[in-house]
Write a protein that holds these residues in place. Structure first.
Motif, PDB file in Angstrom:
ATOM      1  N   GLY A  27      -3.497   4.743  -1.575  1.00  0.00           N
ATOM      2  CA  GLY A  27      -4.239   3.609  -2.527  1.00  0.00           C
ATOM      3  C   GLY A  27      -3.257   2.671  -2.525  1.00  0.00           C
TER       4      GLY A  27
ATOM      5  N   ASP B 195      -2.729   6.875   3.822  1.00  0.00           N
ATOM      6  CA  ASP B 195      -2.471   5.881   2.641  1.00  0.00           C
ATOM      7  C   ASP B 195      -3.193   6.548   1.408  1.00  0.00           C
TER       8      ASP B 195
ATOM      9  N   VAL C  47       0.607  -1.099  -0.036  1.00  0.00           N
ATOM     10  CA  VAL C  47      -0.214   0.065  -0.074  1.00  0.00           C
ATOM     11  C   VAL C  47       0.800   1.344  -0.093  1.00  0.00           C
TER      12      VAL C  47
ATOM     13  N   ALA D  78      -7.983  -4.356  -0.028  1.00  0.00           N
ATOM     14  CA  ALA D  78      -9.209  -3.153  -0.112  1.00  0.00           C
ATOM     15  C   ALA D  78      -9.517  -3.228  -1.742  1.00  0.00           C
TER      16      ALA D  78
ATOM     17  N   PHE E  98     -12.999   6.167  -1.481  1.00  0.00           N
ATOM     18  CA  PHE E  98     -11.857   6.436  -0.756  1.00  0.00           C
ATOM     19  C   PHE E  98     -10.867   7.578  -1.163  1.00  0.00           C
TER      20      PHE E  98
ATOM     21  N   LEU F 295      -5.694   1.833   4.562  1.00  0.00           N
ATOM     22  CA  LEU F 295      -6.296   0.795   3.533  1.00  0.00           C
ATOM     23  C   LEU F 295      -5.836  -0.442   3.993  1.00  0.00           C
TER      24      LEU F 295
END
Length: 371
Positions: A195, A193, A178, A251, A238, A247
């Motif tokens: 993504g 985070d 991540v 996810a 998100f 995340l």
């Protein structure tokens, strides 16, 4: 506490191996970087950890270790102990000169909305085997207090970046399984985070070729990016959500995003572009646009991803942590050495603008060696 020597350990969401690093620090500034090391996981060890991730998804009790999780927990403890022992021997380090070991463990579940985060590996057993003080379970206190429990490294990124001779504000981007960013512009750090990092690229390459990653971005460099698919994934709520946010590694699993039947090169290119585009999507959410980006983690060793980041983040500069005198590979291990010293000092390790806790919060559990 004055300046002490600390060892940090990190086994991240990429599941590639254990990073180890030594630093000298007082928990505020870094007095000196020490040696670093790396212990890769074998294919069988990676398979064990991937199975632990799958079974960990069903956990509701963070202390439970049913099924393969017990085996993985013991493995993580043992391999981290062996990594430290080999590191001390290889570098000629007297263990009595090291004040503390920061042990992150291996995350198998991260659901802060349910106030649940699980890192396998037994910190107390590690302290007993090494006969060294170990700080572990860094995320639990933050999640229990309603925070995201991630990212944890921003206070270390801030210590690195505040005196860096680059245009400020600076963004430090760590691209592991991540990706997460720290925004440094004075005050307490801001972080979240962003993504997917390397996780989707790695999973795609493993599924399609058996290779653990797209080494040097070679396949992505030959492919065509499906921008429509990237835009489709970025419609997920998100990416528009304000920081702080975090995340779980899975996810954006392929089943969740409807991954098309890409060729190998187009899939690698598109998933790499997704990582870069999701990083760019965080810029409007920050107080002001960063003028310089420093990239660490496995993604920093991917020239194709670095090129995509440079294109999407312009006019800001983009360079690797190694290029500014840091360690792209070992930065997270160094961070857990730093966080361990902060824990011993009683200093906060998470902040309202990094994890969403109401006030700066201490974290980590201290396990002393048994006499």
């Amino acid at each position: 506490m004055g300046v002490v020597r600390a060892i940090g350990l990190m086994s991240g969401t990429s599941l590639d191996g254990v990073d180890v690093a030594l630093i000298d620090t007082d928990g505020e500034r870094i007095a000196q970087f020490g040696p670093t090391g790396y212990r890769p996981y074998s294919d069988a060890e990676q398979a064990l950890l991937r199975q632990a991730l799958r079974e960990g998804a069903a956990l509701t009790d963070r202390t439970a270790r049913p099924g393969v999780l017990a085996q993985a927990d013991a493995f993580v403890t043992r391999v981290h102990a062996e990594t430290v022992e080999d590191f001390l021997a290889t570098e000629g380090i007297d263990r009595s000169s090291v004040a503390v070991v920061g042990f992150h463990g291996q995350t198998v579940l991260h659901k802060p909305a349910a106030r649940l985060t699980v890192q396998i590996g037994d910190g107390a057993a590690l302290a007993a085997r090494l006969f060294m003080t170990v700080v572990h379970d860094f995320r639990a206190a933050d999640v229990a207090a309603g925070g995201q429990g991630a990212p944890l490294v921003p206070v270390y990124h801030q210590a690195l970046a505040r005196d860096l001779d680059r245009p400020h504000p600076i963004a430090v981007l760590n691209v592991g399984g991540v990706a997460n960013v720290t925004f440094v512009d004075g005050g307490d750090p801001i972080a979240c985070d962003t993504g997917p990092g390397n996780a989707l690229i790695d999973d795609f390459m493993r599924a399609r070729t058996g290779a653990p990653l797209d080494r040097d971005g070679d396949q992505a460099a030959k492919g065509r990016v499906d921008e429509a698919f990237v835009d489709h994934v970025l419609e997920d709520g998100f990416f528009a959500r304000a920081y702080p946010k975090s995340l779980d590694r899975n996810a954006f699993a392929f089943a969740n995003i409807g991954l098309p039947d890409f060729s190998i090169v187009d899939g690698a290119a598109t998933l790499s572009a997704l990582t870069a585009a999701s990083v760019a999507r965080v810029v409007p959410l920050l107080p002001i646009a960063p003028r310089a980006w420093i990239v660490a983690g496995g993604g920093a060793r991917n020239p194709t991803l670095m090129r995509m980041l440079t294109q999407r983040l312009q006019p800001a500069t983009v360079e690797t942590a190694d290029a500014v005198g840091w360690s792209s590979q070992a930065i997270e291990a160094q961070a857990f050495a730093y966080l361990a010293v902060r824990t011993l000092n009683g200093s906060p390790i998470t902040f309202p603008a990094t994890t969403g806790v109401k006030e700066p919060l201490r974290g980590g559990i201290v396990s002393l060696p048994r006499s």
